[in-house]
Write a protein that holds these residues in place. Structure first.
Motif, short mmCIF file in Angstrom:
data_model
loop_
_atom_site.label_atom_id
_atom_site.label_comp_id
_atom_site.label_asym_id
_atom_site.label_seq_id
_atom_site.Cartn_x
_atom_site.Cartn_y
_atom_site.Cartn_z
N ASP A 160 1.64 2.86 4.44
CA ASP A 160 2.52 1.77 3.65
C ASP A 160 3.42 0.33 4.07
N GLY A 164 -4.67 6.80 -1.15
CA GLY A 164 -3.53 6.43 -1.44
C GLY A 164 -4.25 4.70 -2.71
N THR A 215 1.14 -1.09 0.32
CA THR A 215 -0.19 0.18 0.13
C THR A 215 0.77 1.67 0.02
N HIS A 216 0.41 2.37 -0.63
CA HIS A 216 1.02 3.55 -0.44
C HIS A 216 -0.02 4.60 -0.03
#
Lengths: 310, 289
Positions: free
Chosen positions: A25, A60, A8-9
């Motif tokens: 993240d 995100g 994930t960002h």
């Protein structure tokens, strides 16, 4: 990107003003057993719901097995088994009938092999003998196992298990740990969340620690542990003098206790500390250099331990 | 969605059964859940009890002219018991049955938590809604068929079956009469299926099956009440239930189809509108149950 099973960002989930998940993240390497830790209410389950396409991120992006989520969630989820926030089944159906129902809902499941696959999954979690019992008659531990069996109806590349040991007795907890270990050996990546570190510590290769919606630590167990600073503990009848000596040696975080003094080691050789204490006339009854356990570190990272964050 | 057009990896690696077979399997599983529930079986018994009560009441009472044409006709031909029962049950019992099943559809799954496990199987949200809606429609079929079959059986038993005297006075064969009864049943099913569209929409709005059930019952009952207030006649053609009783027109010679046609259009409009609303809401909803 492809060496990560879950990535994930800047993942954010807001409920009104409140950010339940704040810019995290996640990086779960393929083939790892990733312990996703944090107190209750720290945002673990909300994150997992977003990973599985049940909730939509406020900001995100997410990649699951290389595929963007939620855009391609229906293409990737057949390769993902999951247990989210406790087991949930139809109470008046038997364990087997409940699994049959989930299998029937699977667009790609082969009906001809359903019975065999269901029996295998039930056998794997030790529920085969209770397969015909109604779900409502199951104990919490059996319910939990049934949910794990549901995640094992198909071969999976990734398992997302949210609090899989919740409600299990110590024996059951150990069995789940073994199961996770054997699945990982077969090459399945496992993301397992827990608020009890000790339950997953032994099987995890990686950990991520959540606190109030933020990911405060992440990496291999060794990496995270290296963030823990070794401490020295002096047992003495002269705590104040001992503390002065430790300060004079330049150690940080010096604390006087009833039985002596404690400080972070800060790379000072233990021999030198003891010699200095003796030279200054502090009677040393005992001297210990210790590395805090992952449990201590977990409590330190997550603040007040298991209290629910505001 | 554009996502499904770019060659999906999984679909290649896991072929699985054909679409028809797999949707059929999920729908059968859904129906088994509905039919297997003790509460739903009790509900069917209630639906079936109405024609029995009508027939027995007619049998034991002295003949007199009632205000329901079908009830009056029933003493001369048992088939009309089924129609009398339908007329009575479309006001409350049949909509209530649809409301109960709608409550279970999505809100019930959310309430037990099984919704999150269905969605992560995965079942796409669109597919889940369509299967649930199909199951509701079949539920309506089962309810109406039970009322009609029990009505014909008990009516036939107590009053006999024979050539059918239509409401307009002409006589047709029993086969012709039964055929018109099938058409009437289909028309009632169409109306209930439209109501199920409202039910599906309400069901995605809440996690409480009882709340959804009550809401749908209130909506259908409120429409009947509004339909009964003659000062609001400008509103009546827009009410879902307004044309429901028009199936009586099938028992005139020739069949009078104007109102039935309008009724089918209103049903269709309601179904399309509310299933679309349910889809729009459910598609972007966070599942927090």
């Amino acid at each position: 990107m492809t060496d990560l099973a879950v990535a994930t960002h800047g993942l954010v989930k807001r409920f009104g003003q409140y950010a339940a998940v704040n810019e995290i993240d996640l990086a779960v390497p393929r083939g790892s057993v990733y312990g996703f830790l944090g107190p209750n209410g720290s945002g673990k389950t909300t994150t997992i719901r977003m990973l599985l396409g049940l909730a939509f991120p406020s900001a995100g992006d997410i990649h699951l097995l290389g595929e963007p989520v939620p855009e391609r969630v229906s293409a990737v989820l057949p390769r993902v088994g999951s247990l989210v926030e406790g087991p949930a089944f139809h109470p008046y159906l038997s364990g087997r009938a409940n699994l049959m129902r989930l299998d029937a809902a699977d667009r790609f499941a082969e009906p001809g092999t359903a019975k065999q696959r269901i029996d295998q999954a039930l056998d794997r979690v030790g529920l085969l003998a209770a397969a015909r019992k109604r779900y409502r008659a199951y104990s919490l531990g059996m319910r939990q196992r049934l949910a794990i069996a549901a995640a094992l109806l198909q071969p999976r590349d990734l398992l997302v298990l949210d609090e899989p040991t919740n409600g299990l007795d110590p024996q059951g907890t150990r069995e789940v740990r073994h199961l996770i270990g054997s699945l990982a050996e077969e090459g399945t990546t496992v993301l397992v969340s827990s608020h009890l570190l000790s339950e997953v510590e032994q099987v995890c290769s990686h950990v991520g620690v959540m606190r109030q919606g933020s990911l405060v630590a992440q990496g291999t167990v060794a990496e995270v542990r290296s963030g823990a600073k070794p401490t020295v503990t002096v047992s003495t009848a002269m705590p104040r003098e001992a503390a002065e000596v430790l300060r004079a040696l330049g150690l940080s975080a010096v604390i006087e206790t009833a039985a002596g003094a404690e400080a972070e080691q800060d790379g000072v050789a233990p021999e030198r500390i003891v010699a200095e204490l003796v030279a200054r006339g502090v009677g040393v009854r005992g001297f210990v250099v210790g590395t805090p356990s992952l449990e201590d570190l977990f409590v330190a990272l997550t603040g007040e331990g298991f209290d629910v964050g505001e | 969605m554009s996502a499904s057009e770019t060659a999906p990896v999984v679909e290649q690696s896991r072929r699985g059964p054909s679409a028809v077979r797999s949707h059929g399997r999920m729908l059968r599983s859904e129906l088994r859940l509905i039919v297997g529930r003790r509460r739903n079986q009790m509900g069917l018994l209630v639906l079936a009890s109405v024609p029995v009560m009508i027939a027995i009441a007619l049998k034991v009472s002295t003949p007199r002219r009632g205000n329901n044409d079908f009830i009056t006709a029933a003493t001369s031909n048992g088939m009309f018991v089924a129609l009398a029962a339908l007329t009575i049950e479309i006001a409350l019992f049949l909509p209530l049955a649809v409301a109960v099943l709608s409550g279970d559809a999505i809100a019930g799954e959310a309430n037990t938590g099984t919704l999150r496990y269905l969605l992560t199987v995965p079942v796409t949200r669109t597919r889940l809604l369509l299967v649930k809606y199909a199951a509701l429609a079949i539920g309506a079929v089962i309810g109406v068929v039970v009322v009609v079959v029990v009505g014909v059986l008990i009516g036939g038993l107590l009053f006999g079956l024979g050539p059918v005297t239509l409401l307009s006075g002409t006589q047709v064969s029993l086969a012709e009469g039964l055929w018109r009864l099938v058409l009437a049943a289909l028309y009632v099913i169409a109306g209930l299926t439209a109501l199920a569209g409202i039910g599906l929409f309400v069901s995605v709005l809440t996690e409480q099956p009882i709340a959804a059930m009550i809401a749908v019952t209130i909506i259908s009952t409120a429409m009947w009440i509004l339909d009964g207030i003659s000062q609001l006649d400008w509103l009546h053609p827009w009410l879902l239930v307004h044309y429901w009783p028009a199936f009586a027109d099938l028992f005139r010679q020739p069949m009078y189809l104007d109102e039935i046609g309008r009724g089918l259009l209103v049903n269709l409009a309601y179904a399309v509108l509310f299933v679309s609303l349910a889809w729009a809401r459910f598609g972007r909803k966070d599942i927090t149950s």
